[in-house]
Design an enzyme around this catalytic site. Sequence first.
Site, PDB file in Angstrom:
ATOM      1  N   HIS A  75       0.839  -1.180   0.048  1.00 17.72           N
ATOM      2  CA  HIS A  75      -0.022  -0.063   0.144  1.00 17.72           C
ATOM      3  C   HIS A  75       0.989   1.120  -0.046  1.00 17.72           C
ATOM      4  O   HIS A  75       1.739   1.599   0.960  1.00 17.72           O
ATOM      5  CB  HIS A  75      -0.818  -0.053   1.208  1.00 17.72           C
ATOM      6  CG  HIS A  75      -2.108  -0.932   0.985  1.00 17.72           C
ATOM      7  ND1 HIS A  75      -3.417  -0.424   1.120  1.00 17.72           N
ATOM      8  CD2 HIS A  75      -2.122  -2.400   0.814  1.00 17.72           C
ATOM      9  CE1 HIS A  75      -4.057  -1.413   0.804  1.00 17.72           C
ATOM     10  NE2 HIS A  75      -3.525  -2.546   0.776  1.00 17.72           N
ATOM     11  N   TYR A 203      -8.998   5.886   8.046  1.00 16.04           N
ATOM     12  CA  TYR A 203      -9.121   6.125   9.224  1.00 16.04           C
ATOM     13  C   TYR A 203     -10.098   7.036   9.360  1.00 16.04           C
ATOM     14  O   TYR A 203      -9.915   8.478   8.857  1.00 16.04           O
ATOM     15  CB  TYR A 203      -7.798   6.606   9.744  1.00 16.04           C
ATOM     16  CG  TYR A 203      -6.788   5.240  10.229  1.00 16.04           C
ATOM     17  CD1 TYR A 203      -5.891   5.013   9.089  1.00 16.04           C
ATOM     18  CD2 TYR A 203      -6.537   4.607  11.181  1.00 16.04           C
ATOM     19  CE1 TYR A 203      -4.978   3.912   9.087  1.00 16.04           C
ATOM     20  CE2 TYR A 203      -5.659   3.771  11.440  1.00 16.04           C
ATOM     21  CZ  TYR A 203      -4.801   3.294  10.566  1.00 16.04           C
ATOM     22  OH  TYR A 203      -3.918   2.358  10.511  1.00 16.04           O
ATOM     23  N   PRO A 295      -4.471   0.850  18.928  1.00 12.38           N
ATOM     24  CA  PRO A 295      -4.281   0.240  17.756  1.00 12.38           C
ATOM     25  C   PRO A 295      -3.977   1.314  16.796  1.00 12.38           C
ATOM     26  O   PRO A 295      -3.645   1.078  15.690  1.00 12.38           O
ATOM     27  CB  PRO A 295      -5.297  -0.802  17.603  1.00 12.38           C
ATOM     28  CG  PRO A 295      -6.204  -0.420  18.528  1.00 12.38           C
ATOM     29  CD  PRO A 295      -5.484   0.401  19.765  1.00 12.38           C
ATOM     30  N   LYS A 299       0.760   0.262  15.237  1.00 13.32           N
ATOM     31  CA  LYS A 299       2.394   0.223  15.717  1.00 13.32           C
ATOM     32  C   LYS A 299       2.689  -0.654  16.442  1.00 13.32           C
ATOM     33  O   LYS A 299       3.691  -1.182  16.727  1.00 13.32           O
ATOM     34  CB  LYS A 299       2.620   1.592  16.266  1.00 13.32           C
ATOM     35  CG  LYS A 299       2.738   2.770  15.492  1.00 13.32           C
ATOM     36  CD  LYS A 299       4.027   2.598  14.580  1.00 13.32           C
ATOM     37  CE  LYS A 299       3.907   3.329  13.301  1.00 13.32           C
ATOM     38  NZ  LYS A 299       4.117   2.499  12.094  1.00 13.32           N
ATOM     39  N   TYR A 388       3.791   6.649  10.309  1.00 12.91           N
ATOM     40  CA  TYR A 388       3.183   5.527   9.653  1.00 12.91           C
ATOM     41  C   TYR A 388       4.050   4.520   9.064  1.00 12.91           C
ATOM     42  O   TYR A 388       3.670   3.278   9.265  1.00 12.91           O
ATOM     43  CB  TYR A 388       1.936   5.939   8.924  1.00 12.91           C
ATOM     44  CG  TYR A 388       1.105   5.076   8.545  1.00 12.91           C
ATOM     45  CD1 TYR A 388       0.044   4.737   9.671  1.00 12.91           C
ATOM     46  CD2 TYR A 388       0.696   3.984   7.544  1.00 12.91           C
ATOM     47  CE1 TYR A 388      -1.184   3.747   9.389  1.00 12.91           C
ATOM     48  CE2 TYR A 388      -0.244   3.391   7.352  1.00 12.91           C
ATOM     49  CZ  TYR A 388      -1.167   3.147   8.430  1.00 12.91           C
ATOM     50  OH  TYR A 388      -1.975   1.980   8.343  1.00 12.91           O
TER      51      TYR A 388
HETATM   52  P1  FAD Z   1       1.715 -11.655  21.708  1.00 13.58           P
HETATM   53  O1  FAD Z   1       1.051 -11.750  20.223  1.00 13.58           O
HETATM   54  O2  FAD Z   1       0.665 -11.415  22.803  1.00 13.58           O
HETATM   55  O3  FAD Z   1       2.454 -13.243  22.141  1.00 13.58           O
HETATM   56  C1  FAD Z   1       2.594 -13.457  23.209  1.00 13.58           C
HETATM   57  C2  FAD Z   1       2.520 -15.056  23.331  1.00 13.58           C
HETATM   58  O4  FAD Z   1       2.986 -15.767  24.595  1.00 13.58           O
HETATM   59  C3  FAD Z   1       1.298 -15.750  23.466  1.00 13.58           C
HETATM   60  O5  FAD Z   1       1.071 -16.607  22.119  1.00 13.58           O
HETATM   61  C4  FAD Z   1       0.847 -16.265  24.720  1.00 13.58           C
HETATM   62  O6  FAD Z   1      -0.059 -17.408  24.432  1.00 13.58           O
HETATM   63  C5  FAD Z   1       2.296 -16.603  25.171  1.00 13.58           C
HETATM   64  N1  FAD Z   1       2.498 -16.624  26.584  1.00 13.58           N
HETATM   65  C6  FAD Z   1       1.912 -15.724  27.522  1.00 13.58           C
HETATM   66  N2  FAD Z   1       2.127 -15.918  28.709  1.00 13.58           N
HETATM   67  C7  FAD Z   1       2.788 -17.153  28.647  1.00 13.58           C
HETATM   68  C8  FAD Z   1       3.626 -17.747  29.732  1.00 13.58           C
HETATM   69  N3  FAD Z   1       3.333 -17.559  31.112  1.00 13.58           N
HETATM   70  N4  FAD Z   1       4.377 -18.917  29.409  1.00 13.58           N
HETATM   71  C9  FAD Z   1       4.352 -19.031  27.989  1.00 13.58           C
HETATM   72  N5  FAD Z   1       3.917 -18.452  26.986  1.00 13.58           N
HETATM   73  C10 FAD Z   1       2.835 -17.552  27.226  1.00 13.58           C
HETATM   74  N6  FAD Z   1      -1.654  -4.322  16.731  1.00 13.58           N
HETATM   75  C11 FAD Z   1      -1.703  -3.584  15.505  1.00 13.58           C
HETATM   76  O7  FAD Z   1      -0.914  -2.982  15.288  1.00 13.58           O
HETATM   77  N7  FAD Z   1      -2.951  -3.389  15.109  1.00 13.58           N
HETATM   78  C12 FAD Z   1      -4.205  -4.136  15.738  1.00 13.58           C
HETATM   79  O8  FAD Z   1      -5.173  -3.954  15.185  1.00 13.58           O
HETATM   80  C13 FAD Z   1      -4.062  -4.759  16.703  1.00 13.58           C
HETATM   81  N8  FAD Z   1      -4.847  -5.482  17.568  1.00 13.58           N
HETATM   82  C14 FAD Z   1      -4.908  -6.068  18.763  1.00 13.58           C
HETATM   83  C15 FAD Z   1      -5.913  -6.855  19.217  1.00 13.58           C
HETATM   84  C16 FAD Z   1      -5.661  -7.252  20.623  1.00 13.58           C
HETATM   85  C17 FAD Z   1      -6.794  -8.175  21.308  1.00 13.58           C
HETATM   86  C18 FAD Z   1      -4.356  -7.293  21.152  1.00 13.58           C
HETATM   87  C19 FAD Z   1      -4.244  -7.973  22.564  1.00 13.58           C
HETATM   88  C20 FAD Z   1      -3.277  -6.496  20.446  1.00 13.58           C
HETATM   89  C21 FAD Z   1      -3.575  -5.950  19.330  1.00 13.58           C
HETATM   90  N9  FAD Z   1      -2.528  -5.515  18.668  1.00 13.58           N
HETATM   91  C22 FAD Z   1      -2.909  -5.015  17.270  1.00 13.58           C
HETATM   92  C23 FAD Z   1      -1.048  -5.411  19.028  1.00 13.58           C
HETATM   93  C24 FAD Z   1      -0.411  -6.636  18.289  1.00 13.58           C
HETATM   94  O9  FAD Z   1      -1.294  -7.599  18.031  1.00 13.58           O
HETATM   95  C25 FAD Z   1       0.598  -7.148  19.400  1.00 13.58           C
HETATM   96  O10 FAD Z   1       1.622  -5.930  19.357  1.00 13.58           O
HETATM   97  C26 FAD Z   1       1.594  -8.323  18.873  1.00 13.58           C
HETATM   98  O11 FAD Z   1       0.634  -9.411  18.815  1.00 13.58           O
HETATM   99  C27 FAD Z   1       2.580  -8.443  19.897  1.00 13.58           C
HETATM  100  O12 FAD Z   1       3.227  -9.712  19.570  1.00 13.58           O
HETATM  101  P2  FAD Z   1       4.133 -10.406  20.809  1.00 13.58           P
HETATM  102  O13 FAD Z   1       4.505 -11.591  20.276  1.00 13.58           O
HETATM  103  O14 FAD Z   1       5.002  -9.423  21.639  1.00 13.58           O
HETATM  104  O15 FAD Z   1       3.011 -10.653  21.978  1.00 13.58           O
HETATM  105  C1  DHB Z   2      -5.536  -2.905  11.100  1.00 16.71           C
HETATM  106  C2  DHB Z   2      -5.389  -2.593  12.743  1.00 16.71           C
HETATM  107  C3  DHB Z   2      -4.733  -1.578  13.178  1.00 16.71           C
HETATM  108  O1  DHB Z   2      -4.780  -1.192  14.432  1.00 16.71           O
HETATM  109  C4  DHB Z   2      -4.548  -0.642  12.107  1.00 16.71           C
HETATM  110  O2  DHB Z   2      -4.104   0.711  12.752  1.00 16.71           O
HETATM  111  C5  DHB Z   2      -4.630  -0.852  10.713  1.00 16.71           C
HETATM  112  C6  DHB Z   2      -4.910  -2.132  10.349  1.00 16.71           C
HETATM  113  C7  DHB Z   2      -5.895  -4.197  10.615  1.00 16.71           C
HETATM  114  O3  DHB Z   2      -6.300  -4.956  11.690  1.00 16.71           O
HETATM  115  O4  DHB Z   2      -5.990  -4.456   9.482  1.00 16.71           O
END
Ligand code: FAD
Ligand code: DHB
Length: 397
Positions: A75, A203, A295, A299, A388
Amino acid sequence: MQTQKTQVAIIGAGPSGLLLGLLLDKQGIDNVILERVTGEYVLGRIRAGVLEQGFAKLVREAGASANMDAKGEVHDGVEIAFNDTRIPINLKELTGENVIVYGQVDITRDMMEERAKRGLETVYEAKNVEPHDVKSDSPYLTYEKDGETYKLECDYIAGCDGFHGVSRKTIPDNVKKEYEKVYPFGWLGLMSDTPPINDELIYAKTDRGFALASMRSKTRSRYYIQVPATDDVKNWSDEKFWEEFKLRMPASARENLVTGKSIEKSLVPTRSFICEPLQYGNLFLVGDAGHIVPPTGAKGLNLAASDVATLYKILTRVYKQGDKKCIEQYSPIALRRVWNGVRFSWWLTDLLHDFGDDKDEFDKKMERSEIEYFLKSPAGQKVIAEQYVGLPYEDLK
Ligand code: FAD
Ligand code: DHB
């Protein structure tokens, strides 16, 4: 108790843990991932969708990019709308860069499959994972699996276990400082197998509250609306969601909206959260384990990737050059980029959401003036665009 040994023990098989594990393996650094839930459960969590090029480059280096490069959509722009006024932000022209739309679920699956293909060990359903002796030269993790207790000895522990994980809790309260801002609204997200309303993401700030039109492909849409933090998914039938979402889209886009049955619907809470420092002895906090952003601005996942990039460079230097001192660079380097991302997400959240009565008449005038300045001047647009697409990663000293 059975004892195992590895160089880097990774807690969590989300995007951070999987990406770090694949990169370390490319450098011949042995690693084991312990994940609390099943792989299926991890893939059931629909989250982010926009990848910065910095993230995409890392996925390529990790050797898991074939699907992302084939199916991800590049994009060159994004739109910001104020009621019916649509303002295109041309990312490519303003910064020379673009973003890739490719779902977190897909990138996670690709990395999981690559890990399995290379025969790298991931222990799913590892219960009660606990870090020990993280300040010593011989830290280890204990965990339970199928009723047995295991000890995993290692040199370093990467806490990639998300916001609710065990890693951050391991840092004593008198060592860490946590900063938090909780917003009074959440995002209600709906996924459907319908063509997206627009070629670019929109947005939208409206008098009814914020909405985001995103997508996963030409046939799959991902849409969000701002709702009160206390709301419940159960209050939102598909029909009610579509009705509200349509009203929050600019009039010129509405006629393109194709509705259909949802394949997922969930409520995402919004908060800004940062833990300092991100390193304690031989334990590192990576991604959501150390920080969360609302969100808006996409980021969260991208900050997780920049943490991984920094830790990967550090551990490579430790093992290739024997420079153990460089681990102290992790927290300051990672935090500089994190605070930038936190500030951008907070600012965009503030600009685009409805805070109800929290803003007085003066604040509302300031908001209007800020919108005019940032979105109508090329310099203002550039400020948005360069954040962005993602600020550059910092190198080690
Ligand atoms: P996570 O994806 O949370 O992974 C952590 C992993 O560790 C999980 O699989 C979990 O099961 C595991 N874990 C936890 N505790 C333990 C333990 N004690 N022992 C072993 N394993 C464990 N970001 C965006 O940019 N846009 C979005 O739209 C967006 N939507 C989101 C919606 C939700 C509901 C959430 C929670 C986050 C969202 N985010 C979004 C943020 C983005 O998804 C996260 O920043 C990203 O998932 C971070 O990745 P991570 O691997 O650091 O953590
Ligand atoms: C999506 C989520 C976001 O938080 C964002 O800023 C842009 C896209 C998505 O889920 O596609």
